[in-house]
Design a protein around this motif. Structure first.
Motif, PDB file in Angstrom:
ATOM      1  N   ARG A  80     -14.554  17.184  -2.454  1.00 37.37           N
ATOM      2  CA  ARG A  80     -13.430  16.839  -3.325  1.00 37.37           C
ATOM      3  C   ARG A  80     -13.917  15.918  -4.440  1.00 37.37           C
ATOM      4  O   ARG A  80     -14.584  14.929  -4.179  1.00 37.37           O
ATOM      5  N   ASN A 138      -3.418  17.177  -0.593  1.00 34.32           N
ATOM      6  CA  ASN A 138      -4.694  16.478  -0.449  1.00 34.32           C
ATOM      7  C   ASN A 138      -5.368  16.961   0.831  1.00 34.32           C
ATOM      8  O   ASN A 138      -4.838  16.727   1.914  1.00 34.32           O
ATOM      9  N   SER A 172       0.859  -1.192   0.000  1.00 35.03           N
ATOM     10  CA  SER A 172       0.000   0.000   0.000  1.00 35.03           C
ATOM     11  C   SER A 172       0.890   1.236   0.000  1.00 35.03           C
ATOM     12  O   SER A 172       2.103   1.136   0.271  1.00 35.03           O
ATOM     13  N   GLY A 173       0.274   2.376  -0.250  1.00 36.96           N
ATOM     14  CA  GLY A 173       1.029   3.624  -0.176  1.00 36.96           C
ATOM     15  C   GLY A 173       1.555   3.842   1.233  1.00 36.96           C
ATOM     16  O   GLY A 173       2.709   4.249   1.427  1.00 36.96           O
ATOM     17  N   LEU A 174       0.724   3.557   2.228  1.00 39.37           N
ATOM     18  CA  LEU A 174       1.156   3.771   3.614  1.00 39.37           C
ATOM     19  C   LEU A 174       2.277   2.814   4.016  1.00 39.37           C
ATOM     20  O   LEU A 174       3.157   3.183   4.800  1.00 39.37           O
ATOM     21  N   SER A 227       1.029   6.508  -3.584  1.00 41.33           N
ATOM     22  CA  SER A 227      -0.052   5.553  -3.457  1.00 41.33           C
ATOM     23  C   SER A 227      -0.361   5.166  -4.899  1.00 41.33           C
ATOM     24  O   SER A 227      -1.038   5.903  -5.619  1.00 41.33           O
ATOM     25  N   TYR A 249      -2.572  13.887   3.107  1.00 48.49           N
ATOM     26  CA  TYR A 249      -3.564  12.822   3.198  1.00 48.49           C
ATOM     27  C   TYR A 249      -3.746  12.444   4.682  1.00 48.49           C
ATOM     28  O   TYR A 249      -2.767  12.300   5.417  1.00 48.49           O
ATOM     29  N   THR A 295      -2.191   2.948  -5.796  1.00 50.57           N
ATOM     30  CA  THR A 295      -3.624   2.647  -5.794  1.00 50.57           C
ATOM     31  C   THR A 295      -4.368   3.597  -6.733  1.00 50.57           C
ATOM     32  O   THR A 295      -5.438   3.263  -7.235  1.00 50.57           O
ATOM     33  N   THR A 339      -1.652   9.638   6.095  1.00 51.13           N
ATOM     34  CA  THR A 339      -0.232   9.971   6.281  1.00 51.13           C
ATOM     35  C   THR A 339      -0.074  10.683   7.620  1.00 51.13           C
ATOM     36  O   THR A 339       0.826  10.365   8.412  1.00 51.13           O
ATOM     37  N   SER A 351     -10.779   7.511  -2.000  1.00 49.65           N
ATOM     38  CA  SER A 351      -9.822   7.190  -3.073  1.00 49.65           C
ATOM     39  C   SER A 351     -10.000   8.125  -4.270  1.00 49.65           C
ATOM     40  O   SER A 351     -10.863   9.026  -4.266  1.00 49.65           O
TER      41      SER A 351
HETATM   42  O1  P1T Z   1      -4.227   4.102   0.436  1.00 46.42           O
HETATM   43  P1  P1T Z   1      -2.755   3.849   0.259  1.00 46.42           P
HETATM   44  O2  P1T Z   1      -2.397   3.167  -1.021  1.00 46.42           O
HETATM   45  O3  P1T Z   1      -2.114   3.222   1.452  1.00 46.42           O
HETATM   46  O4  P1T Z   1      -2.077   5.299   0.083  1.00 46.42           O
HETATM   47  C1  P1T Z   1      -2.141   6.290   1.043  1.00 46.42           C
HETATM   48  C2  P1T Z   1      -2.021   7.661   0.418  1.00 46.42           C
HETATM   49  C3  P1T Z   1      -0.794   8.266   0.374  1.00 46.42           C
HETATM   50  N1  P1T Z   1      -0.616   9.502  -0.159  1.00 46.42           N
HETATM   51  C4  P1T Z   1      -1.656  10.174  -0.686  1.00 46.42           C
HETATM   52  C5  P1T Z   1      -1.426  11.545  -1.252  1.00 46.42           C
HETATM   53  C6  P1T Z   1      -2.933   9.605  -0.703  1.00 46.42           C
HETATM   54  O5  P1T Z   1      -3.939  10.318  -1.234  1.00 46.42           O
HETATM   55  C7  P1T Z   1      -3.139   8.318  -0.135  1.00 46.42           C
HETATM   56  C8  P1T Z   1      -4.480   7.673  -0.076  1.00 46.42           C
HETATM   57  N2  P1T Z   1      -5.534   8.582  -0.264  1.00 46.42           N
HETATM   58  C9  P1T Z   1      -6.871   8.265  -0.265  1.00 46.42           C
HETATM   59  C10 P1T Z   1      -7.345   7.040  -0.038  1.00 46.42           C
HETATM   60  C11 P1T Z   1      -7.779   9.414  -0.513  1.00 46.42           C
HETATM   61  O6  P1T Z   1      -8.969   9.210  -0.818  1.00 46.42           O
HETATM   62  O7  P1T Z   1      -7.301  10.554  -0.436  1.00 46.42           O
END
Ligand code: P1T
Length: 386
Positions: free
Chosen positions: A363, A149, A76-78, A196, A101, A198, A104, A328
């Motif tokens: 948003r 964000n 995941s991004g996190l 991310s 976000y 995603t 984060t 998302s």
């Molecule tokens: O959801 P994940 O893949 O773990 O990524 C986290 C993340 C990191 N950085 C940014 C700028 C992001 O927007 C996100 C995830 N954001 C959403 C789920 C959202 O709806 O803003």
């Protein structure tokens, strides 16, 4: 590959036809382990947490697209963000963008602050002098998100990279909102890019994934490589395959997202029921100049405030049809959400209020549907408001 243009690299980088079969697409290597001829003698892979050919192709592709030297794929991004913070010594101070976000912020504030004695200062980085003023003797890293964000502020990456270099700080850019197509922070002097994946990189809302790309193979990069395996929060071969497939169309998708988002931002800006539109592509935006210099387009995210209060906002959400109410972003389909109640609910209310993330901020993740259908949907929902 480096002499090719972005669209070519997005389709081919890291993806030689399969040597065993000639398959044009990298197969999903659904295997946890690899046979060894003798202990330690193998074809480059031993265990899929340490390395997997489908994931390697993805990591090579994103490294080339971001113009870095090494890519790392996470679940995941996190998970990717967490590994970057894990490279820091205990008691480190980091300076982060104030508008981030929510997840984060939660990772920094509710996890790393306690476990790693991390100190964090949140700064409005559109004022670079505030970043310099925040530097302390234990500052190790500057964390930038741009566009931010959900307020879509634009931070001057070249200026922040120069500050980081002068003060020997690690510079990290969360490039999720722009995507690699619109902005490449490593070429402006940043040390690390995190995504991310995603979102826009995959583009089809069917996986959760994270990526890191490093500008140089230094001690931090080597530590990330070590931690990716040692912690093990890696991306699966199947999700790596889907992400490689998504990247192939990033160029055309981003062009379509940008065109639709700009048209929608201009339309909303001129609408009597809309109080304010936040979009860096609007000539009236305070960030228009930096965005034009730094980005290839203004992105697919649009935030706005309606006239009226939270009730009007809820009414609008009930009336909207084509935009799906969901967290998302970055997929081909359009989404709508209220950050204060959804993606950014983990940020304390008083901080949200200070920043302008109120219950009336909406948003949009503008998808690539027919523009007229999106405009019509917004108009019919706005028409129902007082
Ligand atoms: O959801 P994940 O893949 O773990 O990524 C986290 C993340 C990191 N950085 C940014 C700028 C992001 O927007 C996100 C995830 N954001 C959403 C789920 C959202 O709806 O803003």
């Amino acid at each position: 590959m480096s002499s090719y243009g972005f669209a070519t690299k997005a389709i081919h980088a890291g993806q030689e036809p399969d040597s065993a079969t000639g398959a044009i697409i990298i197969p999903i290597y659904a295997t946890s382990t690899f046979v060894q001829e003798r202990p330690g003698v193998h074809k480059g892979y031993e265990y899929s947490r340490s390395g997997n050919p489908t994931r390697s192709a993805l990591e090579s592709c994103i490294a080339q697209l971001e113009e870095g030297v090494a890519g790392f794929a996470f679940a995941s991004g996190l998970a990717a963000e967490s590994v970057i913070i894990d490279t820091l010594p205990k008691g480190s101070h980091i300076i982060a963008t104030d508008d981030l976000y929510g997840g984060t912020f939660r990772l920094f504030d509710k996890v790393k602050r306690e476990l790693q004695d991390l100190e964090i200062t949140y700064v409005d980085m559109t004022d670079e002098s505030a970043v310099v003023r925040a530097i302390r003797s234990n500052t190790r890293l500057i964390w930038v998100e741009t566009p931010t964000n959900p307020l879509l502020k634009i931070i001057d990456l070249e200026k922040i990279a120069a500050i980081a270099t002068e003060h020997r700080l690690i510079s990290v850019c969360d490039n999720t909102f722009a995507s690699t197509y619109l902005q490449r922070p490593l070429t402006l002097g940043f040390d690390l890019v995190v995504h991310s994946a995603t979102k826009y990189l995959n583009g089809h809302s069917d996986i959760v994934a994270g990526l890191i790309v490093a500008r140089q193979d230094d001690a931090v990069t080597q530590r990330i490589r070590f931690l990716q395996n040692a912690i093990g929060s890696v991306l699966s071969p199947f999700d790596s395959f889907l992400l490689l497939r998504g990247l192939k169309t990033l160029t055309v998708r981003m062009e379509a997202h940008c065109a639709n988002a700009l048209a929608i931002a201009l339309h909303l800006e001129a609408h009597s029921k809309v109080r304010q539109v936040l979009y860096p592509g609007l000539p009236a935006s305070p960030y228009h100049g930096v965005a034009t210099r730094q980005m290839k387009g203004y992105g697919g995210m649009v935030s706005f405030y309606l006239h009226g209060g939270a009730e009007e906002t809820q009414r609008f959400l009930r009336e909207i049809r084509l935009f799906a109410l969901a967290e998302s972003l970055g997929g081909v389909e359009s989404l709508i959400e209220v950050p204060a109640l959804m993606t950014h609910a983990s940020i304390p209310a008083e901080i949200r209020e200070q920043l302008g993330i109120s219950d009336t901020l909406i948003r949009l993740s503008v998808g690539i549907e027919e523009l007229d259908d999106l405009l019509h949907d917004l108009d019919q929902a706005l028409a129902k408001l007082n």
